[in-house]
Design a protein around this motif. Structure first.
Motif, short mmCIF file in Angstrom:
data_model
loop_
_atom_site.label_atom_id
_atom_site.label_comp_id
_atom_site.label_asym_id
_atom_site.label_seq_id
_atom_site.Cartn_x
_atom_site.Cartn_y
_atom_site.Cartn_z
N MET A 49 -8.78 33.51 -51.49
CA MET A 49 -9.20 33.31 -50.12
C MET A 49 -9.95 34.56 -49.65
N ARG A 50 -10.99 34.31 -48.86
CA ARG A 50 -11.78 35.43 -48.36
C ARG A 50 -11.06 36.14 -47.22
N THR A 51 -11.49 37.36 -46.97
CA THR A 51 -10.90 38.15 -45.88
C THR A 51 -11.63 37.84 -44.58
N ILE A 52 -11.02 38.29 -43.49
CA ILE A 52 -11.65 38.14 -42.18
C ILE A 52 -13.01 38.83 -42.17
N ILE A 100 -15.71 36.78 -43.90
CA ILE A 100 -16.14 35.65 -43.07
C ILE A 100 -16.99 36.15 -41.90
N LYS A 101 -16.60 37.27 -41.30
CA LYS A 101 -17.38 37.84 -40.19
C LYS A 101 -18.79 38.21 -40.65
N GLN A 102 -18.91 38.77 -41.84
CA GLN A 102 -20.23 39.14 -42.34
C GLN A 102 -21.12 37.91 -42.48
N ALA A 142 -11.22 30.16 -41.73
CA ALA A 142 -10.77 30.96 -40.58
C ALA A 142 -9.48 30.38 -39.99
N GLN A 143 -9.39 29.06 -39.93
CA GLN A 143 -8.18 28.44 -39.39
C GLN A 143 -6.98 28.72 -40.29
N LYS A 144 -7.19 28.71 -41.59
CA LYS A 144 -6.10 29.01 -42.53
C LYS A 144 -5.63 30.45 -42.35
N ILE A 145 -6.57 31.36 -42.21
CA ILE A 145 -6.22 32.77 -41.99
C ILE A 145 -5.44 32.91 -40.68
N CYS A 146 -5.89 32.21 -39.65
CA CYS A 146 -5.22 32.26 -38.35
C CYS A 146 -3.80 31.70 -38.45
N ASP A 147 -3.65 30.58 -39.12
CA ASP A 147 -2.32 29.98 -39.29
C ASP A 147 -1.39 30.89 -40.08
N THR A 153 -1.40 36.89 -28.73
CA THR A 153 -1.97 38.24 -28.60
C THR A 153 -2.00 38.93 -29.95
N CYS A 154 -0.97 38.73 -30.74
CA CYS A 154 -0.90 39.36 -32.06
C CYS A 154 -1.97 38.83 -33.01
N ILE A 155 -2.39 37.59 -32.80
CA ILE A 155 -3.39 37.01 -33.70
C ILE A 155 -4.74 36.81 -33.00
N ALA A 156 -5.01 37.63 -32.02
CA ALA A 156 -6.24 37.49 -31.22
C ALA A 156 -7.51 37.59 -32.07
N ASP A 157 -7.54 38.51 -33.03
CA ASP A 157 -8.74 38.65 -33.86
C ASP A 157 -8.98 37.40 -34.71
N GLU A 158 -7.91 36.87 -35.27
CA GLU A 158 -8.03 35.67 -36.09
C GLU A 158 -8.47 34.47 -35.25
N SER A 159 -7.90 34.35 -34.06
CA SER A 159 -8.27 33.26 -33.16
C SER A 159 -9.72 33.37 -32.71
N ALA A 160 -10.15 34.59 -32.44
CA ALA A 160 -11.54 34.80 -32.02
C ALA A 160 -12.50 34.40 -33.14
N LEU A 161 -12.13 34.67 -34.37
CA LEU A 161 -12.98 34.29 -35.50
C LEU A 161 -13.09 32.77 -35.59
N VAL A 162 -11.98 32.08 -35.42
CA VAL A 162 -12.00 30.60 -35.45
C VAL A 162 -12.95 30.09 -34.36
N THR A 163 -12.82 30.62 -33.16
CA THR A 163 -13.66 30.19 -32.05
C THR A 163 -15.13 30.46 -32.34
N TRP A 164 -15.43 31.64 -32.86
CA TRP A 164 -16.82 32.01 -33.15
C TRP A 164 -17.43 31.06 -34.18
N VAL A 165 -16.71 30.82 -35.26
CA VAL A 165 -17.25 29.96 -36.32
C VAL A 165 -17.42 28.53 -35.80
#
Length: 129
Positions: A1-4, A7-9, A52-57, A85-97
């Motif tokens: 699995m890729r890292t956050i 995926i951001k790149q 991204a959703q898998k990473i967030c989950d 709040t703890c997973i804000a970065d992961e959630s933001a990535l899901v929303t962005w994608v």
């Protein structure tokens, strides 16, 4: 699995692509080529949404596992807010994608309209109007 970060790149590359537009909007060949590229972006961002959703989950599960004693002492609303709040970065990535995917879809709809318009203009020009 890729890292956050990976995926951001890739998301950054698609963001730049989606922020650009064909220069020659009267050139049907360029519009069709751009439409094909948008279809590729929609496909890739669909895969990225799943990643991204898998990473967030997984991040959410980790917070619950690591912080269970602390979380169970909180009210349900506060516990949910704490985890989110703890997973804000992961959630933001899901929303962005998700937004990248939606943007590609809207742009492809718009391009199909422009292509249809260009075809109709060509038909009218050939018929003498």
């Amino acid at each position: 699995m890729r890292t956050i970060e990976e995926i951001k790149q890739e998301a950054n590359q698609y963001q730049v692509f989606l922020d650009s537009a064909p220069v020659e909007i009267d050139n049907g060949d360029i519009l069709v080529e751009f439409l094909g590229q948008l279809n590729n972006v929609m496909s890739r961002t669909g895969v990225m949404m799943a990643e991204a959703q898998k990473i967030c989950d997984m991040a959410r599960h980790k917070v619950y596992a690591d912080e269970f004693k602390r979380i169970k002492e909180l009210s349900a609303t506060i516990a949910k807010n704490y985890v989110e709040t703890c997973i804000a970065d992961e959630s933001a990535l899901v929303t962005w994608v998700e937004q990248l995917n939606k943007t590609a879809k809207h742009q492809s709809d718009n391009l199909r309209t422009q292509i249809s318009y260009a075809k109709e203009q060509l038909r009218l020009e050939k018929s003498g109007y």
